[in-house]
Design an enzyme around this catalytic site. Structure first.
Site, PDB file in Angstrom:
ATOM      1  N   LYS A 181      -5.724  -5.310  -4.422  1.00  0.00           N
ATOM      2  CA  LYS A 181      -6.496  -5.983  -3.371  1.00  0.00           C
ATOM      3  C   LYS A 181      -7.643  -5.080  -2.943  1.00  0.00           C
ATOM      4  CE  LYS A 181      -3.452  -4.452   0.389  1.00  0.00           C
ATOM      5  NZ  LYS A 181      -4.392  -3.818   1.289  1.00  0.00           N
ATOM      6  N   CYS A 232      -2.737  -3.423   7.118  1.00  0.00           N
ATOM      7  CA  CYS A 232      -2.568  -4.207   5.883  1.00  0.00           C
ATOM      8  C   CYS A 232      -1.290  -5.022   5.850  1.00  0.00           C
ATOM      9  CB  CYS A 232      -2.671  -3.295   4.662  1.00  0.00           C
ATOM     10  SG  CYS A 232      -4.321  -2.570   4.502  1.00  0.00           S
ATOM     11  N   ASP A 255       0.782  -1.243   0.000  1.00  0.00           N
ATOM     12  CA  ASP A 255       0.000   0.000   0.000  1.00  0.00           C
ATOM     13  C   ASP A 255       0.816   1.298   0.000  1.00  0.00           C
ATOM     14  OD1 ASP A 255      -2.175  -1.640  -0.037  1.00  0.00           O
ATOM     15  OD2 ASP A 255      -2.811  -1.226   2.010  1.00  0.00           O
TER      16      ASP A 255
END
Length: 192
Positions: free
Chosen positions: A142, A175, A30
């Site tokens: 995702k 995450c 991310d």
């Protein structure tokens, strides 16, 4: 990819880990504009991004060294389809969690183009420019915290002969940790 190096023993508890660079991937979680760039989702929501910005350069150093040793780079990015249907129904915990962050809302990006918060194909979900993926890198989209949930990540790693994962990225407690735990459940050797 860079020149191949032989396996390395890494001191760890309870036992040392043998890392074969050719069977290792660096997972970058991310590191995208909505989380790390001024004008992105976190910044717009008043969430400080200084700590995320501070890890960009160290991640670049890790990527450069890993690629030179023969490791594969894999970038995960959080995104939803334009109608947010993969965020879950309106009452789903994932949808509720992203509502205050304004997922899906249109916005003007710092580059002057239109964007949409956490929506695929926009400036918002692009990897920050200092970490732009190289042609041999994998990029996996995702729509939940874990990079393994409803993605091809496991299949792609297995097909590449990867059995060890090195984790970097943001945020560690959400995450990164979710993906690391899922890697453990799939019997990857993993370190962060």
């Amino acid at each position: 990819m860079g020149q191949m190096r032989s396996a390395v023993d890494v001191e760890a508890r309870p036992d040392p880990i043998v890392v074969d660079p050719c069977a290792t991937a660096i997972i970058v979680v991310d590191m995208q504009n909505d989380f790390a760039a001024p004008g992105g989702m976190f910044d717009r929501a008043g969430i400080p991004i200084d700590a995320i910005q501070a890890i960009v350069e160290p991640i670049r150093v890790v990527l450069d060294a890993g690629r030179a040793a023969g490791m594969r780079a894999v970038f995960l990015k959080m995104q939803f389809v334009a109608d947010l249907s993969d965020a879950g129904p309106p009452d789903a915990p994932n949808r509720i969690k992203h509502r205050p962050l304004r997922a899906g809302e249109p916005m003007q990006t710092p580059t002057g183009v239109s964007g949409r918060i956490l929506v695929e194909g926009t400036w918002n979900t692009e990897i920050v420019s200092a970490l732009t993926p190289e042609p041999d890198d994998l990029v996996v989209a995702k729509h939940r915290y874990s990079g393994f949930y409803e993605t091809d990540l496991d299949r792609l790693l297995r097909a590449a002969g990867i059995d060890t994962l090195v984790f970097t990225g943001a945020t560690t407690s959400v995450c990164v940790e979710s993906t690391l735990r899922d890697a453990f459940y799939r019997d990857y050797a993993a370190c962060c």
